[in-house]
Design an enzyme around this catalytic site. Structure first.
Site, PDB file in Angstrom:
ATOM      1  N   MET A  79      66.922  48.537 -36.718  1.00 37.79           N
ATOM      2  CA  MET A  79      67.098  49.988 -36.883  1.00 37.79           C
ATOM      3  C   MET A  79      67.846  50.505 -38.258  1.00 37.79           C
ATOM      4  SD  MET A  79      68.157  52.836 -33.971  1.00 37.79           S
ATOM      5  CE  MET A  79      69.508  52.181 -33.515  1.00 37.79           C
ATOM      6  N   HIS A  80      68.927  49.765 -38.403  1.00 38.97           N
ATOM      7  CA  HIS A  80      69.840  49.727 -39.484  1.00 38.97           C
ATOM      8  C   HIS A  80      69.003  49.523 -40.956  1.00 38.97           C
ATOM      9  CE1 HIS A  80      73.206  49.800 -42.189  1.00 38.97           C
ATOM     10  NE2 HIS A  80      72.868  48.502 -42.715  1.00 38.97           N
ATOM     11  N   ALA A  81      68.173  48.385 -40.758  1.00 41.94           N
ATOM     12  CA  ALA A  81      67.443  48.277 -42.087  1.00 41.94           C
ATOM     13  C   ALA A  81      66.407  49.321 -42.109  1.00 41.94           C
ATOM     14  CB  ALA A  81      66.724  46.702 -41.724  1.00 41.94           C
ATOM     15  N   HIS A 127      68.412  52.319 -43.707  1.00 41.01           N
ATOM     16  CA  HIS A 127      68.580  51.994 -44.715  1.00 41.01           C
ATOM     17  C   HIS A 127      67.357  52.126 -46.039  1.00 41.01           C
ATOM     18  CE1 HIS A 127      70.659  49.840 -48.123  1.00 41.01           C
ATOM     19  NE2 HIS A 127      71.863  49.667 -47.359  1.00 41.01           N
TER      20      HIS A 127
END
Length: 110
Positions: free
Chosen positions: A82-84, A87
């Site tokens: 989810m962070h990737a 980003h």
């Protein structure tokens, strides 16, 4: 652009590759704006081209992940993924905004 091979990588490694390439692009996009502000128009344009190459790598990785899941293979979901993706998407938005700003500045001779 080198071919991206994900078969021998863990889910975490793939996620970090997404973060790496989108992070590199993000840095180049911000540096392009700074270079333009300093009057280095050609360097700014070059950095935006380089950022596009980094984003192509990130897109290739992301597309392969989508293809994998579409073919029925389970893709592990994690906070890191989810962070990737966050980003990547914020970098894409930033790139479009900076490109438009630089074009506007060029038209206005700023």
């Amino acid at each position: 652009m080198e071919k991206v091979e994900l078969d021998n990588l863990t889910a975490e490694q793939v996620n970090f590759m997404l973060i790496l390439h989108s992070g590199n692009a993000r840095s180049k996009v911000l540096q392009a704006l700074r270079e333009y502000r300093e009057g280095n128009v050609e360097e700014a344009d070059s950095l935006l081209v380089q950022a596009e190459e980094d984003l192509k790598q990130a897109h290739e990785i992301h597309f392969k992940m989508v293809q994998k899941e579409a073919s029925g293979e389970k893709v592990e979901f994690a906070l890191l993924l989810m962070h990737a993706e966050d980003h990547l998407m914020s970098t894409l938005s930033m790139k479009e905004l900076v490109k438009e700003l630089i074009e506007l500045f060029k038209q206005k001779n700023i």
